[in-house]
Structures are given as structure tokens and as C-alpha cells.
Design an enzyme around this catalytic site. Structure first.
Site, PDB file in Angstrom:
ATOM      1  CD  GLN A  80      -3.023  -0.500  -0.157  1.00 50.99           C
ATOM      2  OE1 GLN A  80      -3.125   0.675  -0.477  1.00 50.99           O
ATOM      3  NE2 GLN A  80      -3.655  -1.463  -0.804  1.00 50.99           N
ATOM      4  CB  SER A  81       4.197   1.922  -1.413  1.00 54.15           C
ATOM      5  OG  SER A  81       4.965   3.058  -1.742  1.00 54.15           O
ATOM      6  CG  ASN A  82       0.617   6.648   0.831  1.00 58.12           C
ATOM      7  OD1 ASN A  82      -0.516   6.339   0.472  1.00 58.12           O
ATOM      8  ND2 ASN A  82       0.979   6.662   2.114  1.00 58.12           N
TER       9      ASN A  82
END
Ligand SMILES: *Cc1c(COP(=O)(O)O)cnc(C)c1O
Length: 337
Positions: A80-82
Site C-alpha cells: 500500500q505504498s503511497n
């Protein structure tokens, strides 16, 4: 500071972002403890789907990529890396290939940031946690070669775009924030942000230092420990100085890290953090995320209650974004029903 020559930059963010007072939060969590007025710098509004702190760094990373004739961006991060989501969208916007090296097992479900990675057309490879950490350099080298073999030139971007190049994003951001505060009629004594890979804190700390401002930047760690981030911020600043021949001694920087609110671990939060997220939304219309900003903001409220910022009139919390990371955590908000 005026003499600093900024490197190539692609304008991607909508700047300046707003600076807003959080007066209901201040009244409830700060005033009873003689604490400061709390403000928020809305870097969750740097764009729409590209939004967040990574976009400021990627303006300079993209500038370097175009300058060096790269047509591909390769970077890495959690599922879920921004940062990966922002890179995927920036690549699409500029017509560059994007390859994401993601940490963890893919369950097959596309949610939050991962859905946006896919919509943006990024290629995605998943690696189990152990291999990801142990072989990161080899994995980057592998994909760089795969693209080179197909006639492409890739720019490799480290975790969170935190390096000597990405630091420019918050060097510029610190100048913007000083102007915002000046316009609002105060000098920020403390600037607080969530710290994950250190580049935001490094840029802000260096920027305020070079501007001669007495502002203390306090990073609330969301992983690792205090020593790790003090070293990481110094490393990023040293890389920045070496790259640009600035001759800056990073040891002169005071780096302030609070690692007391990490909780169970990276991207894992306890219920009080989720309750703080709900409260910020209902009191101020401010939506925080459970991985970074919610944890840091929760830590800040606890420290206000302990009188940590009693000597201060104005404190600015930098909202670094991360909205999409909220949705995969929906099950933790059962207390709202
Ligand atoms: C990456 C990120 C951070 C941490 O910034 P670093 O520069 O990596 O320390 C904070 N908040 C959000 C929402 C992020 O995506």
C-alpha cells in the site's frame, strides 16, 4: 539560501498548499496544557490521486529522469505504498514506464493504492518480505537490466524517494511553509511530521537550518527507531551535499525524532490511533491515514497532554497525505457502528 541553485524540476504539484489552523483540536488537546495553537500544512492536497508528500520529491526526481534521458522509473515499497502509487501516476502523466517492486504477498485483491498503481498501468512485481529486504539491490539491478535489454533507460528511485535528490522537495517545501507562516503572522517554533524513510524530515530540517529559522522539526517515526532516523537524515543530507558540492557538514544539523508512537509495527496500529483518526475527521474535517499521519498526529496529541510543547505558541503539523491507505483498514473502524 537565496544562492541555492535548485536542480531541474517538473511542476506536478499544486503549490502552495494551504496552511490552516485546527482550532477545535487546539482547544481540546493543547489549550488545557498551555500548549501552542496547532496548524496543519495541507500537503495531502498537493494534487488529487498523486497527492501527498512524495509528489514534492518526485518533481525533482522526474526532473532528473528527463534530464538524463530516462524513459522508465523503477522504485519499491510496501503493498500500500503511497510513494509507489504517486510514482505510478507521475510516470503515466509524463509518458514514462513505471515498474514497482512491492514487498509482500499479493492476495489478489486490488484496493487503495494498489488499485491506483494498476489503473496507472504500472508493472508490478511482488517479493516476500525477507527476500525484498535481503536482495533489494539485486532486484533493482535485475529489473534495470531487463529494461536495458529492451532498449530502455531506467532511473532507480529508493524507498520513499528519500535520497540526495528527493530532499530538494522539502527544501523547497520548507521555504513555502516559512512564507505561509509569515503571511499568517507567526514563526513556527515546531514543525511535526510523520517519518517513514526520512526524506521529508531531512528536507525540512535542512531547509529551516539554511534559512536561519529557529524552527525545530520533529519527526514521529512510524517504523525503525530514533538512532536509525537520526543516521538516515544525516545520510540523506550528506548525499545532497556531495551531489551538489554544497560542502555542508550534516553533523551541524539537530535531528529530532520521537519513536514512542510506532505501536505494534509499520502499518499496524492500535485502536487509539483509529479513534484519533475518527476524531480529527469529525472535529476538523481532516482525514488522516493509519500508517503515517494518524500515528504521528496521535503521538502529537499525547505529547501535548504531557506538556511537551508548553514553551511554544505555534506548531505546524505537516499532513503528508496517505488517504488511500485508509480504506484497506476499514475493518478497524467497527467502533463507529
Ligand atoms: C512516505 C510518507 C510519509 C513519510 O515520509 P518520509 O519522507 O518517507 O519519511 C509520511 N506520510 C505519508 C502519507 C507518506 O506516504
Amino acid at each position: 539560501m537565496d544562492t541555492l541553485a535548485f536542480p531541474a524540476r517538473v511542476e506536478l504539484a499544486r503549490l502552495p498548499t494551504p496552511l490552516q489552523p485546527l482550532d477545535r483540536i487546539t482547544e481540546k488537546y493543547s489549550t488545557p496544557f498551555d500548549g501552542p495553537r496547532i496548524w496543519v500544512k495541507r500537503d495531502d492536497l498537493t494534487e488529487a490521486a498523486m497527492s501527498g508528500n512524495k509528489l514534492r520529491k518526485l518533481e525533482f526526481i522526474a526532473g532528473a529522469a528527463l534530464e538524463r534521458g530516462c524513459d522508465t522509473l523503477i522504485t519499491c515499497g510496501g503493498l500500500q505504498s503511497n510513494h509507489c502509487r504517486t510514482t505510478a501516476l507521475v510516470g503515466a502523466r509524463l509518458g514514462l514506464n513505471v515498474h514497482l517492486i512491492l514487498r509482500g504477498e499479493h492476495s489478489g485483491e486490488m484496493d487503495g493504492n494498489l488499485l491506483l498503481d494498476r489503473l496507472a498501468g504500472a508493472k508490478v512485481s511482488f517479493y516476500p518480505q525477507r527476500q525484498y529486504f535481503r536482495e533489494q539491490q539485486e532486484i533493482f539491478a535485475h529489473w534495470e537490466k531487463v529494461y536495458a535489454d529492451h532498449g530502455h533507460k531506467a532511473l532507480l528511485i529508493p524507498t520513499g524517494a528519500s535520497d540526495g535528490l528527493g530532499i530538494w522537495g522539502y527544501l523547497a517545501g520548507s521555504q513555502e511553509l516559512l512564507q505561509d507562516c509569515h503571511r499568517a503572522g507567526f514563526r513556527p517554533e515546531y514543525v511535526v511530521c510523520a517519518t517513514g524513510s526520512g526524506g521529508t524530515q531531512a528536507g525540512l530540517t535542512l531547509g529551516f537550518h539554511l534559512a536561519g529559522a529557529a524552527t525545530v522539526v520533529e519527526g514521529y517515526a512510524v517504523c525503525d527507531d530514533e538512532q536509525y532516523f537520526i543516521r538516515k537524515v544525516h545520510e540523506d543530507v550528506a548525499a545532497w551535499s556531495a551531489d551538489g558540492g554544497h560542502g555542508f557538514d550534516e553533523k551541524t544539523l539537530n535531528v529530532s525524532v520521537n519513536a514512542d508512537y510506532i505501536g505494534p509495527g509499520y502499518a499496524v496500529a492500535d485502536e487509539p490511533v483509529y479513534r484519533t483518526i475518527a476524531e480529527a475527521a469529525s472535529l476538523e474535517g481532516l482525514v488522516l491515514d493509519p500508517v503515517y499521519t494518524g500515528k504521528a498526529f496521535h503521538g502529537l496529541l499525547q505529547e501535548l497532554g504531557r506538556g511537551r510543547y508548553r514553551d511554544c505558541d505555534n506548531l505546524v503539523f505537516v499532513h503528508t497525505g496517505g488517504h488511500y491507505g485508509l480504506f484497506p483498514h476499514r475493518a478497524h473502524f467497527a467502533f463507529l457502528e
